[in-house]
Design a protein around this motif. Structure first.
Motif, PDB file in Angstrom:
ATOM      1  N   GLN A 110       0.823  -1.208   0.000  1.00 18.35           N
ATOM      2  CA  GLN A 110       0.000   0.000   0.000  1.00 18.35           C
ATOM      3  C   GLN A 110       0.860   1.262   0.000  1.00 18.35           C
ATOM      4  N   TYR A 111       2.065   1.151   0.525  1.00 19.66           N
ATOM      5  CA  TYR A 111       3.015   2.267   0.419  1.00 19.66           C
ATOM      6  C   TYR A 111       3.385   2.497  -1.053  1.00 19.66           C
ATOM      7  N   PHE A 112       3.631   1.403  -1.779  1.00 22.26           N
ATOM      8  CA  PHE A 112       3.875   1.519  -3.214  1.00 22.26           C
ATOM      9  C   PHE A 112       2.670   2.134  -3.925  1.00 22.26           C
ATOM     10  N   TYR A 113       1.473   1.717  -3.503  1.00 25.48           N
ATOM     11  CA  TYR A 113       0.250   2.231  -4.135  1.00 25.48           C
ATOM     12  C   TYR A 113       0.110   3.737  -3.911  1.00 25.48           C
ATOM     13  N   MET A 114       0.439   4.215  -2.703  1.00 27.18           N
ATOM     14  CA  MET A 114       0.350   5.644  -2.408  1.00 27.18           C
ATOM     15  C   MET A 114       1.324   6.434  -3.280  1.00 27.18           C
ATOM     16  N   ASN A 115       2.503   5.879  -3.511  1.00 22.20           N
ATOM     17  CA  ASN A 115       3.462   6.535  -4.401  1.00 22.20           C
ATOM     18  C   ASN A 115       2.956   6.547  -5.840  1.00 22.20           C
ATOM     19  N   LYS A 116       2.335   5.452  -6.243  1.00 22.79           N
ATOM     20  CA  LYS A 116       1.825   5.352  -7.615  1.00 22.79           C
ATOM     21  C   LYS A 116       0.699   6.339  -7.866  1.00 22.79           C
ATOM     22  N   MET A 117      -0.128   6.573  -6.844  1.00 18.27           N
ATOM     23  CA  MET A 117      -1.270   7.486  -6.971  1.00 18.27           C
ATOM     24  C   MET A 117      -0.892   8.926  -6.660  1.00 18.27           C
ATOM     25  N   LYS A 118       0.393   9.204  -6.531  1.00 22.27           N
ATOM     26  CA  LYS A 118       0.904  10.560  -6.272  1.00 22.27           C
ATOM     27  C   LYS A 118       0.376  11.131  -4.953  1.00 22.27           C
ATOM     28  N   LYS A 119       0.177  10.276  -3.949  1.00 25.83           N
ATOM     29  CA  LYS A 119      -0.304  10.731  -2.652  1.00 25.83           C
ATOM     30  C   LYS A 119       0.836  10.854  -1.643  1.00 25.83           C
ATOM     31  N   ASN A 120       2.048  10.796  -2.143  1.00 22.79           N
ATOM     32  CA  ASN A 120       3.225  10.983  -1.305  1.00 22.79           C
ATOM     33  C   ASN A 120       4.061  12.113  -1.895  1.00 22.79           C
ATOM     34  N   LYS A 132      10.111   4.324   6.095  1.00 22.94           N
ATOM     35  CA  LYS A 132      10.183   4.472   7.547  1.00 22.94           C
ATOM     36  C   LYS A 132       9.651   5.824   8.014  1.00 22.94           C
ATOM     37  N   GLN A 133       9.552   6.808   7.115  1.00 22.05           N
ATOM     38  CA  GLN A 133       9.036   8.131   7.462  1.00 22.05           C
ATOM     39  C   GLN A 133       7.526   8.239   7.257  1.00 22.05           C
ATOM     40  N   PHE A 134       6.930   7.256   6.615  1.00 15.55           N
ATOM     41  CA  PHE A 134       5.529   7.335   6.234  1.00 15.55           C
ATOM     42  C   PHE A 134       4.588   7.497   7.424  1.00 15.55           C
ATOM     43  N   PRO A 135       4.788   6.807   8.560  1.00 17.45           N
ATOM     44  CA  PRO A 135       3.872   6.970   9.699  1.00 17.45           C
ATOM     45  C   PRO A 135       3.806   8.382  10.260  1.00 17.45           C
ATOM     46  N   LYS A 136       4.758   9.251   9.935  1.00 19.62           N
ATOM     47  CA  LYS A 136       4.699  10.631  10.419  1.00 19.62           C
ATOM     48  C   LYS A 136       3.539  11.393   9.791  1.00 19.62           C
ATOM     49  N   GLU A 137       3.203  11.049   8.540  1.00 17.01           N
ATOM     50  CA  GLU A 137       2.167  11.771   7.804  1.00 17.01           C
ATOM     51  C   GLU A 137       0.907  10.941   7.564  1.00 17.01           C
ATOM     52  N   PHE A 138       1.014   9.613   7.716  1.00 11.99           N
ATOM     53  CA  PHE A 138      -0.110   8.741   7.397  1.00 11.99           C
ATOM     54  C   PHE A 138      -0.341   7.734   8.512  1.00 11.99           C
ATOM     55  N   VAL A 139      -1.610   7.311   8.625  1.00 10.66           N
ATOM     56  CA  VAL A 139      -2.019   6.341   9.640  1.00 10.66           C
ATOM     57  C   VAL A 139      -2.442   5.053   8.943  1.00 10.66           C
ATOM     58  N   TRP A 140      -1.950   3.921   9.445  1.00  9.28           N
ATOM     59  CA  TRP A 140      -2.298   2.633   8.859  1.00  9.28           C
ATOM     60  C   TRP A 140      -3.593   2.105   9.475  1.00  9.28           C
ATOM     61  N   ASN A 141      -4.566   1.795   8.621  1.00 11.95           N
ATOM     62  CA  ASN A 141      -5.837   1.216   9.051  1.00 11.95           C
ATOM     63  C   ASN A 141      -5.777  -0.286   8.768  1.00 11.95           C
ATOM     64  N   SER A 142      -5.673  -1.085   9.820  1.00 12.55           N
ATOM     65  CA  SER A 142      -5.516  -2.527   9.649  1.00 12.55           C
ATOM     66  C   SER A 142      -6.786  -3.202   9.159  1.00 12.55           C
ATOM     67  N   GLN A 143      -7.954  -2.548   9.348  1.00 16.04           N
ATOM     68  CA  GLN A 143      -9.207  -3.140   8.901  1.00 16.04           C
ATOM     69  C   GLN A 143      -9.368  -3.008   7.385  1.00 16.04           C
ATOM     70  N   SER A 144      -9.213  -1.785   6.886  1.00 17.19           N
ATOM     71  CA  SER A 144      -9.349  -1.551   5.448  1.00 17.19           C
ATOM     72  C   SER A 144      -8.039  -1.736   4.697  1.00 17.19           C
ATOM     73  N   LYS A 145      -6.927  -1.901   5.435  1.00 13.32           N
ATOM     74  CA  LYS A 145      -5.597  -2.060   4.854  1.00 13.32           C
ATOM     75  C   LYS A 145      -5.270  -0.909   3.898  1.00 13.32           C
ATOM     76  N   THR A 146      -5.343   0.296   4.472  1.00 13.87           N
ATOM     77  CA  THR A 146      -5.047   1.501   3.698  1.00 13.87           C
ATOM     78  C   THR A 146      -4.267   2.477   4.562  1.00 13.87           C
ATOM     79  N   TRP A 147      -3.475   3.315   3.905  1.00 13.70           N
ATOM     80  CA  TRP A 147      -2.806   4.420   4.564  1.00 13.70           C
ATOM     81  C   TRP A 147      -3.687   5.661   4.421  1.00 13.70           C
ATOM     82  N   ASN A 148      -4.037   6.295   5.539  1.00 17.01           N
ATOM     83  CA  ASN A 148      -4.878   7.484   5.531  1.00 17.01           C
ATOM     84  C   ASN A 148      -4.083   8.682   6.048  1.00 17.01           C
ATOM     85  N   LYS A 149      -4.324   9.835   5.435  1.00 11.80           N
ATOM     86  CA  LYS A 149      -3.628  11.053   5.826  1.00 11.80           C
ATOM     87  C   LYS A 149      -3.975  11.425   7.257  1.00 11.80           C
TER      88      LYS A 149
END
Length: 354
Positions: A231-241, A248-265
């Motif tokens: 999903q980190y790769f997906y966020m880069n692909k969708m230009k959301k990073n 390793k820096q991603f959790p500073k700006e995004f929250v991991w939702n284990s239910q939906s398996k998505t990174w949310n701002k």
């Protein structure tokens, strides 16, 4: 009892000048402060041991004091190689007769003058000057409760011994711990929060399932293929990073939702600080280890294949990709791996890693 005090920012002791204000391993002046002098002589003199008393309890099999007494004279407090600083112990000629021996400042256990004079008991005060000391103290405190094997028996003699019946398991709770638990105070806290980030090769992520689940359905389910990394790769692909954050820096700006398996701002409101840590990989794991190196240095990849590509040239392995990016030219990757592991691993796991 061991108490660890963490000082707030702005009050931390960062130099030897501050150490001398709070910790003293010397005999005080008997005429200026007789009460403190008496307390130091009564409670804060080690031994004597070594040649003066080879049978002292602190002596090990090699005939040396396990606490390294007597210490050496030192004109000024300095940072040593060990977790604790080398405190100032001046050779000022002050001596005292303790347990039949003439001792000087080299035998004084570090203490805080105010605490010692107030409570008039043995209070050893040390300053943790390195991260190794902090790691040791925290692992010592949270290693679990002290335990002892014991059994209760009567004066009546028995021919048969039932070990199961005699077994007892219990522990002693001190009054401070009882009060702390009664008022439901937090026993420990981690700040800032640490987010462990998954690390796996393509198609080799961990998947959990029940014994009754159909494995074919699980394999074909798209959600089983979605992980923190994919999903980190997906966020880069969708230009959301847009900041090109590393994995390793991603959790500073995004929250991991284990239910939906998505990174949310993360929200705009002030939230607690979170740092990311990619799970460790041993160099003998090969490709997984080099994948971790690439993720720690490249923040724009959109897939596993993209990580292997540089200037439109695709490498066959992550090892080759790391060489293409110049991440292995220094040939110190193994040293960096061991250096990182010393920050949090215990000696037994360090030996296995080595």
């Amino acid at each position: 009892m061991l108490i660890v005090l963490l000082l707030k920012q702005g009050h931390k002791m960062t130099s030897a000048e501050f150490y001398d204000k709070f910790v003293c391993p010397e005999l005080p002046d008997q005429n200026e402060n007789p009460h403190l002098y008496t307390a130091v002589v009564k409670h804060m003199i080690h031994g004597p041991c070594g040649k003066l008393n080879p049978t002292n309890a602190c002596m090990n099999k090699d005939g040396k004091c396990k606490n390294n007494y007597p210490k050496s004279f030192c004109f000024a407090t300095v940072h040593g190689k060990k977790p604790y600083p080398v405190y100032r112990r001046r050779d000022n000629g002050k001596q005292v007769k303790v347990r039949g021996q003439i001792l000087d400042n080299r035998w004084v256990v570090p203490y805080n003058p105010y605490l010692l004079a107030k409570f008039d008991c043995h209070i050893n005060v040390e300053i943790c000057s390195t991260v190794e000391a902090v790691k040791y103290l925290y692992k010592y405190i949270y290693k679990g409760h002290d335990r002892v094997a014991f059994h209760v028996y009567s004066n009546e003699t028995k021919n048969e011994i039932d070990e199961i019946e005699q077994y007892q398991s219990g522990r002693w709770v001190s009054p401070p711990e009882a009060m702390w638990r009664i008022y439901k105070f937090a026993l420990h806290e981690i700040y800032p929060s640490v987010q462990s980030l998954q690390l796996h090769l393509e198609g080799k992520q961990l998947v959990t399932f029940r014994n009754t689940d159909n494995l074919n359905v699980i394999v074909e389910n798209d959600s089983s293929k979605e992980t923190m990394l994919t999903q980190y790769f997906y966020m880069n692909k969708m230009k959301k990073n847009p900041k090109n954050l590393l994995y390793k820096q991603f959790p500073k700006e995004f929250v991991w939702n284990s239910q939906s398996k998505t990174w949310n701002k993360r929200g705009t409101k002030k939230t607690k600080k979170v740092i990311g840590r990619v799970v460790t990989a041993n160099p003998i794991e090969g490709e997984r280890y080099y994948l971790r190196i690439l993720l720690n240095h490249i923040g724009t990849s959109t897939s596993f294949d993209d990580l292997k590509t540089l200037n439109n040239k695709k490498a066959n392995t992550f090892h080759e990709a790391a060489l293409m990016h110049g991440l292995l030219h220094s040939d110190n990757s193994l040293d960096l791996c061991l250096q990182e592991a010393t920050m949090y691993r215990m000696p037994c796991s360090l030996r296995r890693l080595f």
